[in-house]
Design a protein around this motif. Structure first.
Motif, PDB file in Angstrom:
ATOM      1  N   LYS A  74      41.988  20.033  21.897  1.00 18.61           N
ATOM      2  CA  LYS A  74      43.139  20.412  21.069  1.00 18.61           C
ATOM      3  C   LYS A  74      44.334  20.856  21.907  1.00 18.61           C
ATOM      4  CE  LYS A  74      41.645  25.165  20.154  1.00 18.61           C
ATOM      5  NZ  LYS A  74      42.752  25.977  20.583  1.00 18.61           N
ATOM      6  N   ASP A  75      44.120  21.145  23.183  1.00 22.27           N
ATOM      7  CA  ASP A  75      45.200  21.584  24.059  1.00 22.27           C
ATOM      8  C   ASP A  75      45.828  20.449  24.863  1.00 22.27           C
ATOM      9  OD1 ASP A  75      44.947  24.287  23.272  1.00 22.27           O
ATOM     10  OD2 ASP A  75      43.249  24.534  24.635  1.00 22.27           O
ATOM     11  N   HIS A  76      45.320  19.226  24.721  1.00 20.63           N
ATOM     12  CA  HIS A  76      45.910  18.104  25.447  1.00 20.63           C
ATOM     13  C   HIS A  76      47.333  17.884  24.911  1.00 20.63           C
ATOM     14  CE1 HIS A  76      46.755  13.994  26.736  1.00 20.63           C
ATOM     15  NE2 HIS A  76      45.954  14.291  27.750  1.00 20.63           N
ATOM     16  N   PRO A  77      48.326  17.681  25.808  1.00 19.89           N
ATOM     17  CA  PRO A  77      49.723  17.584  25.362  1.00 19.89           C
ATOM     18  C   PRO A  77      50.013  16.432  24.399  1.00 19.89           C
ATOM     19  CG  PRO A  77      49.539  17.154  27.733  1.00 19.89           C
ATOM     20  CD  PRO A  77      48.193  17.599  27.255  1.00 19.89           C
ATOM     21  N   LEU A  78      49.293  15.338  24.474  1.00 19.65           N
ATOM     22  CA  LEU A  78      49.507  14.221  23.553  1.00 19.65           C
ATOM     23  C   LEU A  78      48.459  14.224  22.441  1.00 19.65           C
ATOM     24  CD1 LEU A  78      50.842  11.603  22.597  1.00 19.65           C
ATOM     25  CD2 LEU A  78      49.397  10.376  24.236  1.00 19.65           C
ATOM     26  N   PHE A  79      47.205  14.083  22.802  1.00 18.11           N
ATOM     27  CA  PHE A  79      46.148  13.924  21.806  1.00 18.11           C
ATOM     28  C   PHE A  79      45.906  15.192  20.997  1.00 18.11           C
ATOM     29  CE2 PHE A  79      44.902  10.868  25.265  1.00 18.11           C
ATOM     30  CZ  PHE A  79      45.423   9.757  24.615  1.00 18.11           C
ATOM     31  N   GLY A  80      46.222  16.336  21.557  1.00 19.76           N
ATOM     32  CA  GLY A  80      46.073  17.606  20.846  1.00 19.76           C
ATOM     33  C   GLY A  80      47.013  17.729  19.653  1.00 19.76           C
ATOM     34  N   LYS A  81      48.061  16.905  19.622  1.00 20.13           N
ATOM     35  CA  LYS A  81      48.989  16.922  18.476  1.00 20.13           C
ATOM     36  C   LYS A  81      48.285  16.534  17.179  1.00 20.13           C
ATOM     37  CE  LYS A  81      53.107  15.631  21.117  1.00 20.13           C
ATOM     38  NZ  LYS A  81      54.141  14.602  21.288  1.00 20.13           N
ATOM     39  N   LEU A  82      47.156  15.846  17.291  1.00 20.08           N
ATOM     40  CA  LEU A  82      46.409  15.420  16.105  1.00 20.08           C
ATOM     41  C   LEU A  82      45.510  16.526  15.554  1.00 20.08           C
ATOM     42  CD1 LEU A  82      45.339  11.843  17.254  1.00 20.08           C
ATOM     43  CD2 LEU A  82      47.160  12.448  15.655  1.00 20.08           C
ATOM     44  N   ASP A  83      45.257  17.554  16.332  1.00 18.31           N
ATOM     45  CA  ASP A  83      44.299  18.594  15.947  1.00 18.31           C
ATOM     46  C   ASP A  83      44.538  19.165  14.544  1.00 18.31           C
ATOM     47  OD1 ASP A  83      41.980  20.344  16.960  1.00 18.31           O
ATOM     48  OD2 ASP A  83      43.458  21.847  16.326  1.00 18.31           O
ATOM     49  N   PRO A  84      45.784  19.504  14.162  1.00 19.37           N
ATOM     50  CA  PRO A  84      45.979  20.090  12.835  1.00 19.37           C
ATOM     51  C   PRO A  84      45.702  19.125  11.676  1.00 19.37           C
ATOM     52  CG  PRO A  84      48.018  20.223  14.145  1.00 19.37           C
ATOM     53  CD  PRO A  84      47.024  19.448  14.942  1.00 19.37           C
ATOM     54  N   PHE A  85      45.676  17.830  11.950  1.00 17.54           N
ATOM     55  CA  PHE A  85      45.531  16.831  10.895  1.00 17.54           C
ATOM     56  C   PHE A  85      44.082  16.384  10.673  1.00 17.54           C
ATOM     57  CE2 PHE A  85      49.687  15.657  13.067  1.00 17.54           C
ATOM     58  CZ  PHE A  85      50.433  16.533  12.297  1.00 17.54           C
ATOM     59  N   ILE A  86      43.223  16.578  11.658  1.00 19.84           N
ATOM     60  CA  ILE A  86      41.849  16.091  11.599  1.00 19.84           C
ATOM     61  C   ILE A  86      40.947  17.153  10.987  1.00 19.84           C
ATOM     62  CG2 ILE A  86      39.873  15.344  12.989  1.00 19.84           C
ATOM     63  CD1 ILE A  86      41.917  14.177  14.978  1.00 19.84           C
ATOM     64  N   GLU A  87      40.105  16.733  10.051  1.00 16.26           N
ATOM     65  CA  GLU A  87      39.121  17.648   9.457  1.00 16.26           C
ATOM     66  C   GLU A  87      38.238  18.193  10.580  1.00 16.26           C
ATOM     67  OE1 GLU A  87      38.420  18.541   6.223  1.00 16.26           O
ATOM     68  OE2 GLU A  87      39.790  17.221   5.160  1.00 16.26           O
ATOM     69  N   GLY A  88      38.274  19.501  10.783  1.00 19.01           N
ATOM     70  CA  GLY A  88      37.487  20.115  11.840  1.00 19.01           C
ATOM     71  C   GLY A  88      38.149  20.104  13.202  1.00 19.01           C
ATOM     72  N   GLY A  89      39.344  19.533  13.294  1.00 17.23           N
ATOM     73  CA  GLY A  89      40.081  19.497  14.558  1.00 17.23           C
ATOM     74  C   GLY A  89      39.613  18.389  15.487  1.00 17.23           C
ATOM     75  N   CYS A  90      40.226  18.336  16.654  1.00 19.52           N
ATOM     76  CA  CYS A  90      39.958  17.266  17.632  1.00 19.52           C
ATOM     77  C   CYS A  90      38.492  17.183  18.046  1.00 19.52           C
ATOM     78  CB  CYS A  90      40.820  17.457  18.876  1.00 19.52           C
ATOM     79  SG  CYS A  90      42.551  17.034  18.624  1.00 19.52           S
ATOM     80  N   LYS A  91      37.799  18.297  18.008  1.00 23.30           N
ATOM     81  CA  LYS A  91      36.388  18.267  18.418  1.00 23.30           C
ATOM     82  C   LYS A  91      35.544  17.406  17.476  1.00 23.30           C
ATOM     83  CE  LYS A  91      35.055  22.571  16.131  1.00 23.30           C
ATOM     84  NZ  LYS A  91      36.253  23.237  15.688  1.00 23.30           N
TER      85      LYS A  91
END
Length: 102
Positions: A74-91
């Motif tokens: 979730k802290d990656h500068p590009l891919f972490g931008k998706l964290d708020p949108f994914i059910e359960g976050g990037c993990k």
């Protein structure tokens, strides 16, 4: 000869975040090329609401290991931008790598 690795990512997007997610994916898809991805495809499930899949090729398993780590961070500068949108976050981004059989 090293064969390309077929990558498959799958995750569920929050229903109320689909527009923002799809807009953010423009940057993510463009950014994948910088990590060696080619033949990038992006899908929304026809029979399961807000389920998305990405498929692309990477040159090596090392590339896959790196992408998998970054896509679930979730802290990656590009891919972490998706964290708020994914059910359960990037993990909760499910990642698989496949080698084509001949």
């Amino acid at each position: 000869m090293t064969r390309a690795v077929q990558i498959f990512l799958e995750y569920k997007v929050k229903e109320d975040s689909i527009k923002e997610y799809e807009k953010t994916m423009e940057d993510v898809l463009a950014g994948l090329e910088k990590f060696g991805a080619s033949q990038v495809d992006w899908y929304e499930a026809a029979d399961q609401g807000s389920l998305y899949v990405e498929m692309f090729k990477l040159p090596t398993m090392s590339h896959y290991d790196t992408i998998k780590k970054y896509r679930q961070d979730k802290d990656h500068p590009l891919f972490g931008k998706l964290d708020p949108f994914i059910e359960g976050g990037c993990k909760k981004v499910h990642c698989w790598a496949f080698i084509q059989k001949t």
